[in-house]
Write a protein that holds these residues in place. Structure first.
Motif, PDB file in Angstrom:
ATOM      1  N   SER A  98       0.823  -1.197   0.000  1.00 20.09           N
ATOM      2  CA  SER A  98       0.000   0.000   0.000  1.00 20.09           C
ATOM      3  C   SER A  98       0.859   1.250   0.000  1.00 20.09           C
ATOM      4  N   LEU A  99       0.363   2.272  -0.730  1.00 21.66           N
ATOM      5  CA  LEU A  99       0.972   3.591  -0.691  1.00 21.66           C
ATOM      6  C   LEU A  99       0.324   4.472   0.371  1.00 21.66           C
ATOM      7  N   ARG A 100      -0.729   4.001   0.999  1.00 19.04           N
ATOM      8  CA  ARG A 100      -1.476   4.807   1.953  1.00 19.04           C
ATOM      9  C   ARG A 100      -0.760   4.854   3.302  1.00 19.04           C
ATOM     10  N   PRO A 101      -1.213   5.723   4.206  1.00 20.25           N
ATOM     11  CA  PRO A 101      -0.503   5.891   5.486  1.00 20.25           C
ATOM     12  C   PRO A 101      -0.437   4.628   6.340  1.00 20.25           C
ATOM     13  N   GLU A 102      -1.503   3.801   6.370  1.00 16.99           N
ATOM     14  CA  GLU A 102      -1.537   2.585   7.198  1.00 16.99           C
ATOM     15  C   GLU A 102      -1.104   2.875   8.640  1.00 16.99           C
ATOM     16  N   PRO A 103      -1.852   3.728   9.366  1.00 19.66           N
ATOM     17  CA  PRO A 103      -1.418   4.141  10.709  1.00 19.66           C
ATOM     18  C   PRO A 103      -1.394   3.025  11.738  1.00 19.66           C
ATOM     19  N   ASP A 104      -2.046   1.884  11.452  1.00 19.62           N
ATOM     20  CA  ASP A 104      -2.023   0.792  12.416  1.00 19.62           C
ATOM     21  C   ASP A 104      -0.792  -0.090  12.271  1.00 19.62           C
ATOM     22  N   TYR A 105       0.053   0.173  11.262  1.00 19.91           N
ATOM     23  CA  TYR A 105       1.286  -0.606  11.111  1.00 19.91           C
ATOM     24  C   TYR A 105       2.331  -0.084  12.098  1.00 19.91           C
ATOM     25  N   PRO A 106       3.225  -0.934  12.607  1.00 14.25           N
ATOM     26  CA  PRO A 106       4.188  -0.489  13.634  1.00 14.25           C
ATOM     27  C   PRO A 106       5.160   0.586  13.185  1.00 14.25           C
ATOM     28  N   ALA A 107       5.339   0.780  11.884  1.00  9.44           N
ATOM     29  CA  ALA A 107       6.260   1.806  11.389  1.00  9.44           C
ATOM     30  C   ALA A 107       5.482   2.761  10.488  1.00  9.44           C
ATOM     31  N   THR A 108       5.520   4.058  10.801  1.00  5.06           N
ATOM     32  CA  THR A 108       4.786   5.044  10.005  1.00  5.06           C
ATOM     33  C   THR A 108       5.705   6.189   9.610  1.00  5.06           C
ATOM     34  N   LEU A 109       5.322   6.826   8.520  1.00  3.89           N
ATOM     35  CA  LEU A 109       6.054   7.985   8.013  1.00  3.89           C
ATOM     36  C   LEU A 109       5.043   8.996   7.505  1.00  3.89           C
ATOM     37  N   ASP A 110       5.163  10.226   7.943  1.00  5.01           N
ATOM     38  CA  ASP A 110       4.320  11.316   7.464  1.00  5.01           C
ATOM     39  C   ASP A 110       5.211  12.492   7.086  1.00  5.01           C
ATOM     40  N   ILE A 111       4.884  13.108   5.954  1.00  4.38           N
ATOM     41  CA  ILE A 111       5.602  14.287   5.498  1.00  4.38           C
ATOM     42  C   ILE A 111       4.564  15.361   5.203  1.00  4.38           C
ATOM     43  N   ALA A 112       4.664  16.485   5.872  1.00  4.09           N
ATOM     44  CA  ALA A 112       3.704  17.567   5.692  1.00  4.09           C
ATOM     45  C   ALA A 112       3.820  18.140   4.283  1.00  4.09           C
ATOM     46  N   TYR A 113       2.672  18.323   3.635  1.00  8.33           N
ATOM     47  CA  TYR A 113       2.685  18.875   2.284  1.00  8.33           C
ATOM     48  C   TYR A 113       3.063  20.353   2.325  1.00  8.33           C
ATOM     49  N   PRO A 114       4.064  20.760   1.557  1.00  2.00           N
ATOM     50  CA  PRO A 114       4.478  22.180   1.548  1.00  2.00           C
ATOM     51  C   PRO A 114       3.627  22.975   0.563  1.00  2.00           C
ATOM     52  N   GLU A 115       2.982  24.005   1.032  1.00  2.00           N
ATOM     53  CA  GLU A 115       2.176  24.830   0.136  1.00  2.00           C
ATOM     54  C   GLU A 115       3.051  25.639  -0.821  1.00  2.00           C
ATOM     55  N   LYS A 116       4.276  25.943  -0.397  1.00  2.00           N
ATOM     56  CA  LYS A 116       5.178  26.735  -1.231  1.00  2.00           C
ATOM     57  C   LYS A 116       6.603  26.253  -1.025  1.00  2.00           C
ATOM     58  N   ASP A 226      -0.531   8.559  22.865  1.00  2.00           N
ATOM     59  CA  ASP A 226      -1.382   7.820  23.788  1.00  2.00           C
ATOM     60  C   ASP A 226      -1.503   6.375  23.318  1.00  2.00           C
ATOM     61  N   GLN A 227      -2.181   5.571  24.087  1.00  2.00           N
ATOM     62  CA  GLN A 227      -2.271   4.151  23.796  1.00  2.00           C
ATOM     63  C   GLN A 227      -3.621   3.789  23.166  1.00  2.00           C
ATOM     64  N   SER A 228      -4.385   4.794  22.733  1.00  2.00           N
ATOM     65  CA  SER A 228      -5.669   4.495  22.106  1.00  2.00           C
ATOM     66  C   SER A 228      -5.437   3.841  20.746  1.00  2.00           C
ATOM     67  N   PRO A 229      -6.436   3.062  20.276  1.00  2.00           N
ATOM     68  CA  PRO A 229      -6.255   2.396  18.982  1.00  2.00           C
ATOM     69  C   PRO A 229      -5.992   3.418  17.880  1.00  2.00           C
ATOM     70  N   PRO A 230      -5.165   3.083  16.920  1.00  2.00           N
ATOM     71  CA  PRO A 230      -4.853   4.025  15.843  1.00  2.00           C
ATOM     72  C   PRO A 230      -6.083   4.299  15.010  1.00  2.00           C
ATOM     73  N   PRO A 231      -6.168   5.482  14.424  1.00  2.00           N
ATOM     74  CA  PRO A 231      -7.315   5.788  13.572  1.00  2.00           C
ATOM     75  C   PRO A 231      -7.342   4.909  12.337  1.00  2.00           C
ATOM     76  N   ALA A 232      -8.544   4.702  11.841  1.00  2.00           N
ATOM     77  CA  ALA A 232      -8.677   3.883  10.633  1.00  2.00           C
ATOM     78  C   ALA A 232      -8.089   4.638   9.457  1.00  2.00           C
ATOM     79  N   PRO A 233      -7.535   3.932   8.499  1.00  2.00           N
ATOM     80  CA  PRO A 233      -6.995   4.607   7.323  1.00  2.00           C
ATOM     81  C   PRO A 233      -8.099   5.312   6.562  1.00  2.00           C
ATOM     82  N   PRO A 234      -7.766   6.368   5.849  1.00  2.00           N
ATOM     83  CA  PRO A 234      -8.780   7.110   5.114  1.00  2.00           C
ATOM     84  C   PRO A 234      -9.499   6.226   4.108  1.00  2.00           C
TER      85      PRO A 234
END
Length: 451
Positions: A98-116, A226-234
């Motif tokens: 998957s190319l999607r975020p998959e936040p429930d996977y043990p390893a995640t990567l997020d990069i903020a989109y630059p407007e400029k 926190d230890q709450s369950p990760p959000p569902a993927p979009p």
């Protein structure tokens, strides 16, 4: 909930699994092969989209969002596979395709989109400004693994270097103790995080210079988890499997079309500009020497199979050998040449694999070549010949029959089939490139509408 530190666009998080298998890490190289194959194609798309993004940023100051989402997805996918395999060995959960975020996977990567983004900085940040980081990441990952950014190309490798070595130590610890040492995990994650920050910067995704800071551990500094369950993927994702496949196939067609069309264009240029006044194409001149009375070049085998001689004839055309000096050059059937040179002091020339080697044969002087009638073609300084089926050899001798033959030969041919072949390659390459461009465009537009 995760609070991102201000001004830090690249967020790398990882959870070390408990109860890791003692032995699974030994075969993860094999289990990850499907991912490696897919990633090889995904990174081709990354390279092409990065090149497009380079010009988009240069002229507009913006990174096209749909291309940004794809390239971030490739980095996410790559990071998950590295975390599972020999970039960390810190989870036994198989990475999703998957190319999607998959936040429930043990390893995640997020990069903020630059407007400029800076138009000027894009010219230098991926090579000049990033050089100090490349040196450091090269130590971490072995030759720059995550990032080897050359003229717009980013190359990834999940093993080697200090990261691979420490991951191996962690695997040995798992094998004998069943535990992944926390200190080792924190250190490996610090190196991985550094490399991913550099990858994002070199990939033109941010203007924020990567810090020379070793942030160890699974969490980014300044974040609270926190230890709450990760959000569902979009529920909606612009880059579906079908669009991703279409983009990759399109990129492959573009690359193939460019290679085929470029070859056709080059040979068409050569056909139009490199022929001499008689219509011959030439090889570079090459020097040869014999301490004997003759040089023998052979053997050329031409077979007349049913229906294929026309192709050979149209491709090769007339052949010509030219010597820099006025040496005698003769072309004859190999058995007749062998009879003529039997007992003659001469050298046999072998040019296999581009290397010139000589085999010396002792003997006496050669009979006057001009008195022989077996030559299919002969001349002084130049000989022209129209190929026929059979086994053929060429011989070079001094005109006066003296010992020691020094010559410089140029091989020439008319190659009448070169022009139609070149046109065919150029047209085929253009068609493939057009199909590739249409597929990539359709995938990008579809992903943008879906996003």
């Amino acid at each position: 909930m995760t609070t991102l530190p201000a001004g830090d666009p690249v967020q790398v998080h990882a959870r070390r699994d408990s109860g890791l298998s003692r032995w699974l890490w030994l075969v993860k190289w094999f289990l990850a092969i499907p991912h490696y194959v897919v990633l090889a194609f995904l990174w081709l798309g990354f390279v092409v989209f990065s090149a497009v993004a380079f010009f988009a940023i240069l002229f507009t100051g913006r990174y096209p969002r749909v291309l940004f989402d794809y390239n971030v997805g490739v980095l996410r996918w790559t990071w998950r596979v590295a975390y599972y395999a020999y970039g960390a060995l810190a989870t036994d959960r198989y990475p999703p395709f998957s190319l999607r975020p998959e936040p429930d996977y043990p390893a995640t990567l997020d990069i903020a989109y630059p407007e400029k983004l800076s138009r000027g900085l894009v010219l230098v940040k991926w090579w000049l400004l990033a050089i100090p980081h490349y040196i450091i990441v090269g130590v971490f990952l072995g030759g720059g693994s995550y990032v080897a950014y050359q003229t717009g190309e980013t190359v990834y490798n999940s093993g080697g270097g200090l990261v691979g070595l420490l991951a191996l130590f962690a695997g040995v610890a798992l094998l004998f103790t069943g535990r992944y040492p926390k200190g080792l995990f924190d250190f490996v994650l610090g190196m991985d995080r550094w490399a991913l920050r550099v990858a994002a910067y070199a990939g033109l995704m941010t203007d924020v210079y990567p810090p020379f800071r070793f942030d160890m551990g699974g969490d980014e500094p300044g974040t609270t988890i926190d230890q709450s369950p990760p959000p569902a993927p979009p529920s909606a994702s612009g880059w579906s499997a079908g669009r991703t496949a279409a983009a990759i196939i399109g990129v492959l067609l573009l690359i193939t079309g460019a290679a085929v069309g470029g070859t056709g264009g080059f040979t068409l240029w050569a056909d139009a500009t490199q022929r001499d006044s008689a219509g011959y194409l030439s090889t570079p001149p090459q020097s040869f020497h014999s301490n004997g009375y003759a040089l023998e070049f052979g053997t050329l085998e031409l077979h007349r199979a049913e229906g294929d001689w026309t192709v050979v004839d149209r491709w090769l055309g007339d052949v010509r050998l030219k010597a820099a000096e006025d040496e005698f050059i003769g072309i004859g059937r190999t058995d007749e040449v062998a009879r003529y040179l039997s007992g003659v002091d001469h050298d046999e020339v072998d040019m296999a694999d581009g290397q010139v080697t000589y085999v010396h044969r002792d003997g006496a002087a050669a009979p006057a070549p001009g008195n022989e009638t077996f030559w299919a073609a002969s001349g002084v300084g130049t000989v022209s010949w129209h190929p026929e089926a059979g086994s053929w050899s060429a011989v070079v001798l001094n005109v006066d029959g003296s010992r020691a033959v020094d010559t410089e030969l140029t091989a020439q041919a008319t190659v009448p089939g070169l022009r139609p072949l070149s046109i065919g390659l150029a047209v085929s390459g253009a068609v493939l490139a057009l199909l590739g461009a249409l597929l990539v465009t359709a995938a990008v537009l579809g992903a943008r509408r879906r996003s």
